[in-house]
Design a protein around this motif. Sequence first.
Motif, short mmCIF file in Angstrom:
data_model
loop_
_atom_site.label_atom_id
_atom_site.label_comp_id
_atom_site.label_asym_id
_atom_site.label_seq_id
_atom_site.Cartn_x
_atom_site.Cartn_y
_atom_site.Cartn_z
N LEU A 68 7.26 6.74 7.86
CA LEU A 68 6.79 5.70 6.95
C LEU A 68 7.39 5.90 5.56
O LEU A 68 7.57 7.03 5.10
CB LEU A 68 5.27 5.71 6.85
CG LEU A 68 4.49 5.34 8.11
CD1 LEU A 68 3.00 5.49 7.86
CD2 LEU A 68 4.82 3.92 8.55
N LYS A 69 7.69 4.81 4.89
CA LYS A 69 8.18 4.87 3.52
C LYS A 69 7.00 4.60 2.59
O LYS A 69 6.37 3.56 2.65
CB LYS A 69 9.28 3.84 3.29
CG LYS A 69 9.81 3.82 1.87
CD LYS A 69 10.97 2.87 1.71
CE LYS A 69 12.21 3.46 2.32
NZ LYS A 69 13.42 2.67 1.99
N ARG A 70 6.71 5.57 1.74
CA ARG A 70 5.57 5.47 0.83
C ARG A 70 5.99 4.72 -0.43
O ARG A 70 6.94 5.11 -1.10
CB ARG A 70 5.04 6.85 0.48
CG ARG A 70 4.47 7.58 1.69
CD ARG A 70 4.15 9.04 1.38
NE ARG A 70 3.15 9.19 0.35
CZ ARG A 70 1.84 9.09 0.54
NH1 ARG A 70 1.37 8.82 1.75
NH2 ARG A 70 0.99 9.26 -0.46
N ILE A 71 5.28 3.63 -0.73
CA ILE A 71 5.66 2.80 -1.87
C ILE A 71 4.48 2.59 -2.81
O ILE A 71 3.32 2.70 -2.41
CB ILE A 71 6.21 1.44 -1.42
CG1 ILE A 71 5.11 0.59 -0.77
CG2 ILE A 71 7.40 1.59 -0.48
CD1 ILE A 71 5.53 -0.84 -0.52
N VAL A 72 4.81 2.29 -4.05
CA VAL A 72 3.85 1.88 -5.08
C VAL A 72 4.28 0.51 -5.57
O VAL A 72 5.46 0.26 -5.80
CB VAL A 72 3.80 2.88 -6.25
CG1 VAL A 72 3.03 2.29 -7.42
CG2 VAL A 72 3.14 4.17 -5.82
N ILE A 73 3.31 -0.39 -5.73
CA ILE A 73 3.59 -1.73 -6.23
C ILE A 73 3.19 -1.79 -7.70
O ILE A 73 2.08 -1.40 -8.07
CB ILE A 73 2.80 -2.78 -5.42
CG1 ILE A 73 3.23 -2.74 -3.96
CG2 ILE A 73 3.02 -4.18 -6.00
CD1 ILE A 73 2.39 -3.60 -3.04
#
Length: 473
Positions: free
Chosen positions: A146-151
């Motif tokens: 999984l690619k961990r992202i912040v919006i």
Amino acid sequence: MRANHRDSAPWWVIVLDIVMVNLAMGLAYVLRYRLQWFLDVVFDAPFVAYLPFNAIFSISVPLVLWVTKSYHNWRGRVWLEHVFQVVNAVAITLILALAWSFLVRPLVYSRLLLLEGAIFMIGLISLDRFVAQMVQTQLRRRGIGLKRIVIVGAGEVGRRVMRTIVARRDLGYEVVGYVDDNPDKGYGNIGRFCGLGSIDNLSSVIDDEGVDEVIITLPWNYHRRILSVLRACARRQVKARLVPDLFQMSLSRVEVGDLGGLPLIEIQEIAFGPLELTIKRIIDMVGVAAGVFLAWPLWALIAVLIKLDSPGPILFSQERVGQGNRLFRIYKFRTMRVGAESELEGLRGYNEADGPLFKIRNDPRVTRVGHFLRRTSLDELPQLINVLRGEMSLVGPRPPLAAEVEQYRPWHRKRLSVPPGMTGLWQVSGRSELTFDEMVLLDLYYIEHWSPWLDVVVLLRTVPKILAWDGAY
């Protein structure tokens, strides 16, 4: 700190492609010289005579796939797009192989074998693409890859990113959370997406949460804030991506074309036009006809069971809110004892749903037959009457109660812009296990990406969900 990386295919996909190329040539050789299908062989030839062709295909097919970026932007690409690129790469390589044979004129070669090999390659490489996607999907469901992202930004554009991630789990993104300078947004929650404070917290969030990527959804008039976010990401070698400001205008699609090299942007509103509504209505009528014709014995059986199980009417009707806030009466098979609605207030404290919804996993008002009907969603069958009357569609957001709509936030109300449905994207993506905000995010994604094909996909995905009693209560 995480290193920046591209969404490229894993290395083993390229290796698998080369294996499939050689397997295809081997199958073509057996078909041509051992089984002798289609044409008789004048004289036998060893497989070693075709090793030069093997080398051409083994090198050229992956190379063409690389040049045409088939191995790039891998995350989220649909399988049919892979197939198209494979056909293109194999066709180009076949032309190269035939041109090479014309120039070199090898002692032994069969154009029919090369054609058969190309056909096998298309099938086998397309198959390995399908397998690769299935493997990656299963790994991502287990939290692997999984690619961990912040919006950055929790406005309309930020929510659009969220609903895309909720609807497209195959993209393999895990939202760590979002940041926003508005205290009401930055310290709240949208479904399971957590507010992590103001944008000033971004650097510590990246360091503490192991973030792989930052998606910026701020308006262009926040350009200084955007630049500060980009600098923070660059210092930590984390990829940062911007969502164009055009999406602030609540549009369904922004299509880019050109006029003699001059970029042109076509803007399309979020709305079902007359043509779309006509197509949707045709699908609905076909579905109603099939449902009534195939399921009428089941309707009769359910009616008998309801009567035998508890006193009261067979059907239950309730006022709901439809498209454009219009009220209508929805029909269902009765699953509760008579007078159950008057008991609702006494059960408010046991509510297991969030937002304006009310759900109890073991609702004491539900009858024995009603419990089975709810688990299998068979209680929804009479809503085919609503579909026939044009009040509902087979696929769309579920129609809410008027009391629920009164608790909606402004962005929730967009789900009332289209006809409600018997099933929808949220039902095939988790149903009762989803939070209310996630349900709305999926409904809005459906509205923005609607097509006849999407309706068909949702209907097909609904069947196994019902059979598995998945998430319904």
